[in-house]
Design a protein around this motif. Structure first.
Motif, PDB file in Angstrom:
ATOM      1  N   HIS A  20       1.023  -1.216   0.072  1.00 41.92           N
ATOM      2  CA  HIS A  20       0.121  -0.039   0.065  1.00 41.92           C
ATOM      3  C   HIS A  20       0.949   1.364  -0.066  1.00 41.92           C
ATOM      4  O   HIS A  20       1.339   1.641   0.997  1.00 41.92           O
ATOM      5  CB  HIS A  20      -1.056  -0.122   1.181  1.00 41.92           C
ATOM      6  CG  HIS A  20      -1.935   1.101   1.295  1.00 41.92           C
ATOM      7  ND1 HIS A  20      -1.974   2.017   2.088  1.00 41.92           N
ATOM      8  CD2 HIS A  20      -3.097   0.824   0.391  1.00 41.92           C
ATOM      9  CE1 HIS A  20      -2.982   2.700   1.763  1.00 41.92           C
ATOM     10  NE2 HIS A  20      -3.845   2.269   0.643  1.00 41.92           N
ATOM     11  N   ALA A  21       1.045   1.974  -1.161  1.00 44.96           N
ATOM     12  CA  ALA A  21       1.961   2.894  -1.286  1.00 44.96           C
ATOM     13  C   ALA A  21       1.626   4.070  -0.368  1.00 44.96           C
ATOM     14  O   ALA A  21       2.485   4.898   0.216  1.00 44.96           O
ATOM     15  CB  ALA A  21       2.034   3.405  -2.756  1.00 44.96           C
ATOM     16  N   PRO A  22       0.283   4.436  -0.218  1.00 48.32           N
ATOM     17  CA  PRO A  22       0.046   5.715   0.685  1.00 48.32           C
ATOM     18  C   PRO A  22       0.464   5.445   2.054  1.00 48.32           C
ATOM     19  O   PRO A  22       0.774   6.331   2.707  1.00 48.32           O
ATOM     20  CB  PRO A  22      -1.437   5.796   0.296  1.00 48.32           C
ATOM     21  CG  PRO A  22      -1.582   5.278  -0.723  1.00 48.32           C
ATOM     22  CD  PRO A  22      -0.890   4.238  -1.040  1.00 48.32           C
ATOM     23  N   SER A  23       0.287   3.972   2.542  1.00 44.27           N
ATOM     24  CA  SER A  23       0.603   4.087   3.895  1.00 44.27           C
ATOM     25  C   SER A  23       2.441   4.294   4.121  1.00 44.27           C
ATOM     26  O   SER A  23       2.782   4.741   5.241  1.00 44.27           O
ATOM     27  CB  SER A  23       0.505   2.622   4.580  1.00 44.27           C
ATOM     28  OG  SER A  23       0.949   1.756   4.032  1.00 44.27           O
ATOM     29  N   ARG A  24       3.152   3.702   3.064  1.00 42.61           N
ATOM     30  CA  ARG A  24       4.455   3.852   2.936  1.00 42.61           C
ATOM     31  C   ARG A  24       4.736   5.320   2.987  1.00 42.61           C
ATOM     32  O   ARG A  24       5.677   5.803   3.547  1.00 42.61           O
ATOM     33  CB  ARG A  24       5.155   3.193   2.000  1.00 42.61           C
ATOM     34  CG  ARG A  24       5.070   1.725   1.894  1.00 42.61           C
ATOM     35  CD  ARG A  24       5.901   1.215   2.784  1.00 42.61           C
ATOM     36  NE  ARG A  24       6.196  -0.170   2.881  1.00 42.61           N
ATOM     37  CZ  ARG A  24       6.676  -1.003   3.764  1.00 42.61           C
ATOM     38  NH1 ARG A  24       7.530  -0.363   4.502  1.00 42.61           N
ATOM     39  NH2 ARG A  24       6.631  -2.196   3.610  1.00 42.61           N
ATOM     40  N   TYR A  25       3.985   5.980   2.077  1.00 43.88           N
ATOM     41  CA  TYR A  25       4.213   7.600   2.061  1.00 43.88           C
ATOM     42  C   TYR A  25       3.922   8.209   3.273  1.00 43.88           C
ATOM     43  O   TYR A  25       4.598   9.193   3.814  1.00 43.88           O
ATOM     44  CB  TYR A  25       3.305   8.208   1.029  1.00 43.88           C
ATOM     45  CG  TYR A  25       3.322   9.930   0.810  1.00 43.88           C
ATOM     46  CD1 TYR A  25       4.404  10.362   0.210  1.00 43.88           C
ATOM     47  CD2 TYR A  25       2.295  10.432   1.399  1.00 43.88           C
ATOM     48  CE1 TYR A  25       4.033  11.760   0.329  1.00 43.88           C
ATOM     49  CE2 TYR A  25       1.902  11.828   1.508  1.00 43.88           C
ATOM     50  CZ  TYR A  25       3.200  12.372   0.957  1.00 43.88           C
ATOM     51  OH  TYR A  25       3.132  13.893   1.021  1.00 43.88           O
ATOM     52  N   GLY A  26       2.874   7.773   4.133  1.00 38.69           N
ATOM     53  CA  GLY A  26       2.706   8.445   5.357  1.00 38.69           C
ATOM     54  C   GLY A  26       3.377   7.849   6.507  1.00 38.69           C
ATOM     55  O   GLY A  26       3.960   9.082   6.984  1.00 38.69           O
TER      56      GLY A  26
END
Length: 135
Positions: A20-26
């Motif tokens: 999940h890219a958005p969780s990594r970004y977060g």
């Protein structure tokens, strides 16, 4: 307190889906704000493995590298972010800062002058131009 809750939420999302890219970004942005630059860069790099065409992720990874004094790598990553989205002023500004750290002041000044046309009301650009012109 808010950062702790945001961190817990991002970790929960990551547990649900490692891809999940958005969780990594977060997580990367949280670690960047906490000045844990290696962890931030790790999460931005992992997010880029999932979504390599995201110029914002490249930009933030470059910012983490810049903050960790890895200037040459930061320049390369920020250049890629700039190529992916030429209208991204943050990538251009951070690239200019990285260039100035490795004494490539002419290139940094050139980048800042082009950025002045893109974001004419951004005061940080004018401050950086002044700093480079005084060197």
């Amino acid at each position: 307190m808010r950062r702790a809750r945001a961190h817990d939420a991002a970790v929960r999302v990551r547990v649900v889906s490692v891809r999940h890219a958005p969780s990594r970004y977060g997580l990367g942005t949280i670690y960047l704000k906490q000045e844990k630059y290696q962890l931030a860069e790790y999460h931005f790099r992992r997010a880029l493995e999932i979504n390599p065409r995201n110029s914002v992720l490249h930009c933030y990874r470059g910012m983490a590298l810049l903050s960790n004094h890895m200037f040459d790598q930061a320049i390369a990553v920020l250049q890629k972010a700039k190529e992916m989205d030429p209208a991204n002023p943050l990538a251009r500004l951070r690239k200019a800062m990285a260039l100035s750290h490795v004494d490539r002041n002419d290139e940094a000044l050139e980048e800042l002058v082009s950025l002045q046309q893109l974001a004419p009301r951004e005061s940080t650009v004018y401050v950086q131009v002044g700093v480079l012109e005084s060197v």
